[in-house]
Design a protein around this motif. Structure first.
Motif, PDB file in Angstrom:
ATOM      1  N   LEU A 228     -27.966   4.746 -14.984  1.00  0.00           N
ATOM      2  CA  LEU A 228     -27.195   4.245 -13.656  1.00  0.00           C
ATOM      3  C   LEU A 228     -27.532   5.054 -12.613  1.00  0.00           C
ATOM      4  CD1 LEU A 228     -25.512   2.015 -14.106  1.00  0.00           C
ATOM      5  CD2 LEU A 228     -23.564   3.560 -14.082  1.00  0.00           C
ATOM      6  N   ALA A 229     -27.801   6.332 -12.636  1.00  0.00           N
ATOM      7  CA  ALA A 229     -28.082   7.126 -11.282  1.00  0.00           C
ATOM      8  C   ALA A 229     -29.550   6.955 -10.833  1.00  0.00           C
ATOM      9  CB  ALA A 229     -27.809   8.536 -11.467  1.00  0.00           C
ATOM     10  N   TYR A 230     -30.286   6.751 -12.091  1.00  0.00           N
ATOM     11  CA  TYR A 230     -31.808   6.618 -11.740  1.00  0.00           C
ATOM     12  C   TYR A 230     -32.104   5.522 -11.194  1.00  0.00           C
ATOM     13  CZ  TYR A 230     -36.628   6.488 -13.368  1.00  0.00           C
ATOM     14  OH  TYR A 230     -38.211   6.220 -13.460  1.00  0.00           O
ATOM     15  N   THR A 231     -31.625   4.336 -11.824  1.00  0.00           N
ATOM     16  CA  THR A 231     -31.742   2.918 -11.245  1.00  0.00           C
ATOM     17  C   THR A 231     -31.334   2.795  -9.762  1.00  0.00           C
ATOM     18  OG1 THR A 231     -31.444   1.958 -13.403  1.00  0.00           O
ATOM     19  CG2 THR A 231     -31.269   0.398 -11.741  1.00  0.00           C
ATOM     20  N   ALA A 232     -29.994   3.290  -9.453  1.00  0.00           N
ATOM     21  CA  ALA A 232     -29.518   3.398  -8.259  1.00  0.00           C
ATOM     22  C   ALA A 232     -30.494   4.025  -7.228  1.00  0.00           C
ATOM     23  CB  ALA A 232     -28.113   4.064  -8.051  1.00  0.00           C
ATOM     24  N   SER A 233     -31.049   5.072  -7.829  1.00  0.00           N
ATOM     25  CA  SER A 233     -32.025   5.742  -6.580  1.00  0.00           C
ATOM     26  C   SER A 233     -33.408   4.959  -6.473  1.00  0.00           C
ATOM     27  CB  SER A 233     -32.438   7.306  -7.077  1.00  0.00           C
ATOM     28  OG  SER A 233     -33.122   6.903  -8.204  1.00  0.00           O
ATOM     29  N   LYS A 234     -33.906   4.419  -7.417  1.00  0.00           N
ATOM     30  CA  LYS A 234     -35.162   3.836  -7.249  1.00  0.00           C
ATOM     31  C   LYS A 234     -34.905   2.409  -6.598  1.00  0.00           C
ATOM     32  CE  LYS A 234     -37.982   6.459  -9.559  1.00  0.00           C
ATOM     33  NZ  LYS A 234     -39.049   7.173  -9.131  1.00  0.00           N
ATOM     34  N   ALA A 235     -33.835   1.687  -6.873  1.00  0.00           N
ATOM     35  CA  ALA A 235     -33.494   0.382  -6.148  1.00  0.00           C
ATOM     36  C   ALA A 235     -33.490   0.683  -4.924  1.00  0.00           C
ATOM     37  CB  ALA A 235     -32.100  -0.290  -6.888  1.00  0.00           C
ATOM     38  N   GLY A 236     -32.753   1.979  -4.483  1.00  0.00           N
ATOM     39  CA  GLY A 236     -32.424   2.201  -2.909  1.00  0.00           C
ATOM     40  C   GLY A 236     -33.747   2.411  -2.264  1.00  0.00           C
ATOM     41  N   LEU A 237     -34.797   3.001  -2.918  1.00  0.00           N
ATOM     42  CA  LEU A 237     -36.040   3.189  -2.554  1.00  0.00           C
ATOM     43  C   LEU A 237     -36.749   2.103  -2.175  1.00  0.00           C
ATOM     44  CD1 LEU A 237     -37.998   5.642  -1.620  1.00  0.00           C
ATOM     45  CD2 LEU A 237     -38.983   5.455  -3.817  1.00  0.00           C
ATOM     46  N   GLU A 238     -36.749   1.118  -3.193  1.00  0.00           N
ATOM     47  CA  GLU A 238     -37.385  -0.010  -2.902  1.00  0.00           C
ATOM     48  C   GLU A 238     -36.704  -1.004  -1.784  1.00  0.00           C
ATOM     49  OE1 GLU A 238     -37.415  -2.648  -6.481  1.00  0.00           O
ATOM     50  OE2 GLU A 238     -38.231  -1.218  -7.797  1.00  0.00           O
ATOM     51  N   GLY A 239     -35.430  -0.972  -1.682  1.00  0.00           N
ATOM     52  CA  GLY A 239     -34.853  -1.533  -0.487  1.00  0.00           C
ATOM     53  C   GLY A 239     -35.227  -0.821   0.702  1.00  0.00           C
TER      54      GLY A 239
ATOM     55  N   THR B 214     -39.323   2.015 -10.728  1.00  0.00           N
ATOM     56  CA  THR B 214     -39.338   1.680 -12.145  1.00  0.00           C
ATOM     57  C   THR B 214     -38.929   0.436 -12.508  1.00  0.00           C
ATOM     58  OG1 THR B 214     -37.781   2.231 -14.175  1.00  0.00           O
ATOM     59  CG2 THR B 214     -36.840   2.391 -11.992  1.00  0.00           C
ATOM     60  N   GLY B 215     -39.254  -0.029 -13.758  1.00  0.00           N
ATOM     61  CA  GLY B 215     -39.334  -1.289 -14.332  1.00  0.00           C
ATOM     62  C   GLY B 215     -37.638  -1.518 -14.314  1.00  0.00           C
ATOM     63  N   TYR B 216     -36.879  -0.462 -14.397  1.00  0.00           N
ATOM     64  CA  TYR B 216     -35.429  -0.605 -14.696  1.00  0.00           C
ATOM     65  C   TYR B 216     -34.585  -1.051 -13.380  1.00  0.00           C
ATOM     66  CZ  TYR B 216     -35.518   2.489 -18.503  1.00  0.00           C
ATOM     67  OH  TYR B 216     -35.629   2.791 -19.860  1.00  0.00           O
ATOM     68  N   THR B 217     -35.366  -1.488 -12.131  1.00  0.00           N
ATOM     69  CA  THR B 217     -34.891  -2.327 -11.169  1.00  0.00           C
ATOM     70  C   THR B 217     -34.785  -3.667 -11.527  1.00  0.00           C
ATOM     71  OG1 THR B 217     -36.645  -2.171 -10.079  1.00  0.00           O
ATOM     72  CG2 THR B 217     -35.373  -0.385  -9.473  1.00  0.00           C
TER      73      THR B 217
ATOM     74  N   GLN C  92     -43.533  -5.307  -1.070  1.00  0.00           N
ATOM     75  CA  GLN C  92     -43.360  -5.957  -2.438  1.00  0.00           C
ATOM     76  C   GLN C  92     -43.217  -4.906  -3.822  1.00  0.00           C
ATOM     77  OE1 GLN C  92     -43.024  -9.204  -2.883  1.00  0.00           O
ATOM     78  NE2 GLN C  92     -43.258  -9.152  -0.438  1.00  0.00           N
ATOM     79  N   THR C  93     -42.764  -5.165  -4.660  1.00  0.00           N
ATOM     80  CA  THR C  93     -42.542  -4.449  -5.932  1.00  0.00           C
ATOM     81  C   THR C  93     -43.479  -4.926  -7.038  1.00  0.00           C
ATOM     82  OG1 THR C  93     -40.473  -3.316  -5.291  1.00  0.00           O
ATOM     83  CG2 THR C  93     -41.200  -3.196  -7.554  1.00  0.00           C
ATOM     84  N   ILE C  94     -44.473  -4.091  -7.135  1.00  0.00           N
ATOM     85  CA  ILE C  94     -45.398  -4.683  -8.367  1.00  0.00           C
ATOM     86  C   ILE C  94     -45.069  -4.326  -9.791  1.00  0.00           C
ATOM     87  CG2 ILE C  94     -47.813  -4.984  -9.220  1.00  0.00           C
ATOM     88  CD1 ILE C  94     -47.201  -6.149  -6.069  1.00  0.00           C
ATOM     89  N   ASP C  95     -44.770  -5.171 -10.559  1.00  0.00           N
ATOM     90  CA  ASP C  95     -44.153  -4.745 -11.900  1.00  0.00           C
ATOM     91  C   ASP C  95     -45.562  -4.177 -12.590  1.00  0.00           C
ATOM     92  OD1 ASP C  95     -41.895  -6.008 -14.008  1.00  0.00           O
ATOM     93  OD2 ASP C  95     -43.944  -5.291 -15.111  1.00  0.00           O
ATOM     94  N   THR C  96     -45.350  -3.175 -12.994  1.00  0.00           N
ATOM     95  CA  THR C  96     -46.329  -2.358 -13.894  1.00  0.00           C
ATOM     96  C   THR C  96     -45.924  -1.943 -15.292  1.00  0.00           C
ATOM     97  OG1 THR C  96     -46.103  -0.378 -12.627  1.00  0.00           O
ATOM     98  CG2 THR C  96     -47.789  -1.514 -12.006  1.00  0.00           C
TER      99      THR C  96
END
Ligand code: NAD
Length: 252
Positions: free
Chosen positions: A156-167, A145-148, A242-246
């Motif tokens: 908050l919970a959503y961003t944490a989950s997606k940032a975790g996945l990216e990492g 998500t762009g929220y990362t 990489q994370t590609i901004d879409t």
């Protein structure tokens, strides 16, 4: 390199369905259409895939169950690969996700745990269970998500989950690169899907969300599916971790 097989989670609708359709259009032959419970929507995706010459494999599982759901999907998918005479997985798109909008004040353990299970635990364990069946030169893409990048105090919970996945995917990229496999994320902005159904049709909401993008509109599932299709092709062989901004240039 020619790709023949792809597993896509949450392919019954939205970005996942658009991705399945785009991948069938790009020549992928066997497509795993994972869905949670809307079998009719999954059948609609399957019908579109058949009309494009692909063979759909419907796989039902609730990712809120975490690792057991991931294991069940991998088992069903590997059985389908063998039954259709394929050696392994060329493309894995981890798309399924839930929103779970929560601010710091609203944060509750149950919602938090569910969001992590669906958006992070199940996708990561699905990759774990698929690892042996990934073909050399394969492609992995997760929908973040762009929220990362853009601070979203409401998610908050959503961003944490997606940032975790990216990492986690960035961490695994060097290991899989030894087999020519690329691992990337796409990070969409506001896209016109059921994920936003609770607010997007309220007066002025669509226009307001559209103004976040440099292009002055919200995105379509196809806008994201096109980028995923590139990242799951041979043309993206030099991009990994990489994370590609879409987000359509949201809040640049
Ligand atoms: P959507 O709600 O239309 O689709 C979500 C998909 O995930 C559906 O196929 C659904 O069945 C599946 N899913 C949800 N919960 C599940 C569960 N417990 N078990 C199994 N499958 C489950 O929304 P979408 O916009 O197409 O979402 C796809 C991805 O895009 C999600 O990961 C989402 O976080 C991400 N995303 C969406 C937006 C947006 O504005 N729509 C923005 C950024 C990121």
């Amino acid at each position: 390199m020619t790709y023949s097989t792809a597993l896509i989670t949450g392919a019954s609708r939205g970005i996942g369905a658009a991705t399945a359709t785009a991948l069938a259009g790009s020549g992928i032959q066997l497509i795993g259409v994972h869905y949670r419970r809307d079998q009719r929507a999954a059948e609609d995706t399957a019908t579109r895939l058949r009309s494009l010459g692909a063979t759909p494999i419907l796989i039902q599982a609730d990712l809120a169950e975490g690792e057991p759901a991931a294991a069940a999907i991998a088992k069903a998918w590997n059985q389908a690969l063998a039954a259709h005479g394929y050696s392994g997985t060329d493309v894995f798109v981890s798309n399924a996700g839930i929103n779970g909008a929560q601010s710091l004040a609203e944060l509750d353990p149950e919602t938090y745990a569910r969001v992590q299970a669906v958006n992070l635990t199940a996708p990561l364990f699905l990759l774990h269970h698929l690892a042996d069946s990934l073909n050399d030169g394969g492609r992995i893409v997760a929908v973040s998500t762009g929220y990362t990048r853009i601070a979203a105090p409401t998610h908050l919970a959503y961003t944490a989950s997606k940032a975790g996945l990216e990492g986690a995917l960035r961490a695994v990229a060097p290991e899989l690169a030894q087999r020519g496999i690329t691992v990337n994320c796409v990070a969409p902005g506001v896209i016109d899907t059921d994920l936003n159904a609770d607010w997007i049709n309220q007066a002025g909401a669509r226009e307001g969300a559209g103004r976040l993008s440099a292009f002055g509109r919200i995105g379509t599932p196809e806008d994201v599916a096109e980028v995923i299709t590139f990242l799951t092709s041979d043309r993206s062989r030099w991009i990994t971790g990489q994370t590609i901004d879409t987000t359509g240039g949201s809040l640049l």
